[in-house]
Design an enzyme around this catalytic site. Structure first.
Site, PDB file in Angstrom:
ATOM      1  N   HIS A  13      44.673   5.286 -11.063  1.00 30.39           N
ATOM      2  CA  HIS A  13      45.908   5.518 -11.830  1.00 30.39           C
ATOM      3  C   HIS A  13      45.605   5.760 -13.319  1.00 30.39           C
ATOM      4  O   HIS A  13      45.200   4.864 -14.031  1.00 30.39           O
ATOM      5  CB  HIS A  13      46.819   4.304 -11.638  1.00 30.39           C
ATOM      6  CG  HIS A  13      48.274   4.603 -11.847  1.00 30.39           C
ATOM      7  ND1 HIS A  13      48.910   5.661 -11.246  1.00 30.39           N
ATOM      8  CD2 HIS A  13      49.222   3.967 -12.593  1.00 30.39           C
ATOM      9  CE1 HIS A  13      50.191   5.669 -11.607  1.00 30.39           C
ATOM     10  NE2 HIS A  13      50.393   4.657 -12.426  1.00 30.39           N
TER      11      HIS A  13
ATOM     12  N   SER B  58      51.602   8.042 -15.563  1.00 28.46           N
ATOM     13  CA  SER B  58      52.573   7.511 -14.612  1.00 28.46           C
ATOM     14  C   SER B  58      53.968   8.042 -14.950  1.00 28.46           C
ATOM     15  O   SER B  58      54.134   9.253 -15.146  1.00 28.46           O
ATOM     16  CB  SER B  58      52.494   5.987 -14.659  1.00 28.46           C
ATOM     17  OG  SER B  58      53.098   5.421 -13.551  1.00 28.46           O
TER      18      SER B  58
ATOM     19  N   ASP C 128      44.337   6.760  -6.370  1.00 26.02           N
ATOM     20  CA  ASP C 128      45.678   6.297  -6.741  1.00 26.02           C
ATOM     21  C   ASP C 128      46.702   6.821  -5.732  1.00 26.02           C
ATOM     22  O   ASP C 128      46.842   8.029  -5.561  1.00 26.02           O
ATOM     23  CB  ASP C 128      45.985   6.856  -8.139  1.00 26.02           C
ATOM     24  CG  ASP C 128      47.402   6.546  -8.604  1.00 26.02           C
ATOM     25  OD1 ASP C 128      48.057   5.681  -7.996  1.00 26.02           O
ATOM     26  OD2 ASP C 128      47.837   7.172  -9.585  1.00 26.02           O
TER      27      ASP C 128
END
Lengths: 553, 553
Positions: free
Chosen positions: A514, A237, A489
């Site tokens: 994710h 991320s 995601d």
């Protein structure tokens, strides 16, 4: 013309060591709808305070930032807010209660880090204690060093959710290091006053964080008498963005980067502003087009309650709220949070990242929606039941605390970053599953100025790190980056999805979510996930082999 | 044990549009010996002011910084000081008097630049006018943009000494842009108060300068509707370092860099600290070993005057000073300046970069020294005669103003950079032509703290930009950099002298001097210089061809 806008929270660290119930409650407010922007501005003009009792202006503005479109016709500027900082104080209290468990023991250390790497004003020499975690069980001097480039929250949270590094440490005989990002967790340059104002928060940004990593890693290697060790950085991320940027900016310190679910193209309209919500919508449409349609039409049904006699009381009953709802939009926000985050963590196995959820939770949600039709449930009852999977998988929740959370003062960490450098334009077209809204940069900017006293720099990230034409720029420049993305995601749409060169590789999994690859391996992992991790290990091995080979010649 | 130290000035812009005589006078003081460091510290302790009337403490310390070893036994920390800032005010007054001439007309523009790219404190949003020069005569939209990344001085000076860019502009149909470095020339973020203290000077550093270039170039391209234009950056000396670093840090903005005489390895003892003075010495030894020996033994002869009855008066007579010398060391500094700078600009043609000089001036100096032996001249008379070539090539100087220059307050520009980030350790072994001295980091640091109130960060440049093992790091990372060096130039020893990859190329000329390749072509240019420039053009052409080819596919 009313303009409205929204900030989607990027939750990760928010759930860090909070009880899941608490965390979910806190997260409910992240998408809590307060008002439209015009209404907000009018209130601000007229000096009117938010209806909530005791709500400060800053807080009110925060809520405005996280507000999303309700009766939207036009205009929204959306960024994501991880919410990590939001929970800093709570986490601090929780620390002793719920110590995270790691696959290998980690030693906690603190490094005297310089406040401002890019200035030589007297103030910039101030130092703070930057936290990092370390395990040297498998390592020998000269061996590889694997570094997690911490994101927006306590470093323990990221370490405990990056089991992949622990899994592969024995094979590589690697030193494991997890470095906390400045202004998060315990790494607070001004202690409790770190979030006081733009004067202190000014030092919170990605470039300073990267320089922190560089200085810390270099010092660590020197202290370990292991300057020749190859360093590979890992991140997921925002941490993945940092890992990729670190390899690009500090190739002399890091040999390569595994950047998982890193939306480095989400800036400056490189990818369409609709991409994020389109991807969420697609996840649900793929699961069931009926499900998609039910969710899509539920918003209008909910809006109807705002003009209905005793509408909020009726809606509160449907949503089983602990206390009556204050607004329809808070219920809308509560639902959208569930759908967005479930899409993000649409993992192939049961997991407890955002919340405890079964394998393929989007499918499960849609099954709930589709299945309840036969029982004659209304659309709202159906979407509520679906959202309950996210908020109440264990079934222990008797009621939901929607829109009553007021302790929002701590979110300014990522909120600050989103209002300064991490400006990610987003919008929702008529095709998306949520209420449509457009970008509203001006409104967004005004709000940031009101909240923090500084303007966003919307083009800065792409000026500093690039992004436009990335496939051309990096075709003949740079090396050794893996961009891994799972197409479930919604952040994957802002990621690098195609190989750029022979060593800047995109690993894309259709069913991945994710940064699924960074999670610890389990017996239930599907073959495609195993294969993805196998490829990552092979590529990293190649980097390291080349490194040692180059060093010998 | 006495510790002594020295700062060699890096002269370039110092001579910018000053009369050469004035400039040479000013530069004399850059190596003017004041005292040993211990003596200085004693004076400071005792509150004693420098012997010079009206000399402020800061000024005194400046002189200490530029002081060099006299009766050196041990210990010196040497960095180079370009002296650009030193002349800011004078240059300002001179601007209207001596307008520089360019091969093509340049339009002057000013860009509203942000003060601090790497902080979001309210103060960091302040803007200043960054000057740049532009010529679009040959250019068309979408065509190449050639940018000079300005160094430590007025941008006009660099533009007028980078004729190569003008020479090749027609062939490439290139836009020419010369960007001034912040805190130099007219690009003063705090106007006349820019050099006031560390509080303002803190924003003067290479990373901020690179970010300035990035922001300005991006904005310029947007304003010209030419975002797709390839940008090639050019720079010499510190400007060459900036060009190379710019390509490494901002590959998305610059396609390639010609970094001429860029000593990017002069930091952190990557190259031996003796390399610079060894190279100067080698230039003279190569010209004539007798000449080298005469210079080498002259220092002891000069030192003898300091204990001699009326020694300074006698020495003043030998050196034809306008006023009596105040110290032996000022004469030593005056000589060393001449030898060091003549080695740097040991060009194959008559030139007027540092000073008006004939072709191959080191040879000429040694011929003066060797030839005067037959006439029975003393060693000191011989070295004085040699230095006079540098200070008085035209023969118009009747006397020399050695060590009497007091207007030193403006040198804090590069002096500041040398005291914070640009820390280049230097020393002189018994083998070098000058008086031996060793590194003395502690003394250097103390001095910087006393001068500016901040400590140097001696490892920062290599942390931020790398340098160690550069051939390994860049073997598989980065592309499109030419490192050009002439081995006559003592700075070449801190440069990249071997090819690193197929597109990170070292062009080394045995007879070249300080960024000779960037100078305008002349009919007298030797073949090796023509060939070097031909190769540079061919390589840049290849980058651009590849760029357009990549863009099409």
């Amino acid at each position: 013309m009313r303009r409205e806008f929204l900030v989607i929270s990027f939750p990760e660290s928010a759930f860090q060591r909070l009880g899941n119930v608490t965390a979910r409650r806190l997260f409910g407010i992240l998408t809590w709808t307060v008002s439209t922007f015009e209404r907000e501005r009018r209130r601000r003009r007229e000096g009117e305070r938010e209806r909530m009792p005791g709500c400060s202006c800053l807080l009110l503005l925060f809520f405005t930032i996280v507000a999303h479109a309700t009766r939207s016709t036009k205009a929204s500027m959306v960024t994501y807010v991880p919410g990590a900082a939001y929970h800093l104080s709570s986490l601090r209290q929780d620390r002793k209660i719920s110590k995270p468990e790691f696959p290998l023991p980690l030693q906690t250390r603190y490094f005297p880090q310089i406040l401002d790497h890019f200035s030589f004003r007297p103030d910039s020499y101030r130092t703070f204690h930057q936290k990092y975690l370390i395990n040297s069980h498998f390592w020998h001097i000269g061996g590889p060093i694997f570094v997690y480039t911490g994101n927006e929250g306590d470093i323990e949270w990221f370490a405990s959710n990056t089991g992949f590094m622990f899994d592969i440490a024995p094979k590589f005989r690697a030193l494991l290091v997890f470095i906390e990002h400045r202004f998060y967790g315990e790494s607070l340059p001004f202690g409790k006053k770190s979030y006081k104002s733009a004067e202190t928060l000014g030092y919170l940004n990605s470039q300073q964080a990267l320089a922190d990593f560089a200085v810390l890693i270099r010092s660590l290697k020197q202290n370990l008498s292991s300057e020749a060790s190859p360093v590979v950085v890992f991140g997921g991320s925002y941490g993945g963005m940092l890992a990729a940027w670190f390899r690009l900016k500090y190739p002399h310190i890091s040999l390569g980067a595994l950047a998982s679910s890193a939306p480095i193209l989400q800036f400056d309209n490189i990818v369409p502003s609709t991409s994020f919500y389109d991807a969420v919508s697609q996840d649900f449409k793929d699961a069931s087009s009926d499900c998609f349609e039910v969710i899509k039409r539920s918003w209008a049904e909910m809006e109807a309650f705002s003009t209905m006699n005793a509408g909020l009381t009726k809606l509160s009953k449907i949503f089983r709220t602990c206390k009556d709802l204050r607004s329809v939009s808070s219920a809308i926000g509560w639902l959208q949070t569930a759908f967005v985050y479930t899409a993000m963590v649409n993992y192939p196995t049961e997991a407890n990242f955002m919340a405890p959820l079964p394998a393929y939770p989007v499918d499960k949600m849609c099954k709930i929606i589709d299945g309840s039709a036969a029982r004659g449930a209304s659309d709202l009852e159906r979407v509520f039941a679906a959202a309950s999977l996210y908020y109440n998988y264990s079934g222990s929740e008797k009621c939901f605390d929607i829109g009553h959370e007021e302790d929002a003062h701590g979110l300014s960490g990522w909120g600050w970053q989103a209002c300064t450098e991490m400006v990610m334009p987003m919008s929702c077209s008529d095709e998306c599953m949520f209420q449509p809204f457009e970008e509203d940069y001006k409104g967004f900017e005004e709000n940031c100025v009101f909240r923090f006293g500084v303007k966003p720099r919307p083009h800065w990230i792409t000026t500093e790190f690039g992004g436009q034409r990335i496939e051309k720029v990096l075709k003949r420049f740079g090396s050794n980056i893996i961009f891994s993305n799972g197409m479930q995601d919604p952040w994957s749409r802002g990621g690098v999805l195609k190989n750029i060169s022979s060593s800047i590789i995109a690993l894309v999994t259709k069913q991945g979510a994710h940064h699924a690859d960074l999670r610890r391996e389990t017996e239930e992992d599907p073959d495609w996930l195993k294969e993805q991790r196998r490829q990552e290990v092979a590529i990293i091995q190649k980097w390291i082999d080349e490194y040692y080979s180059d060093s010998r010649h």
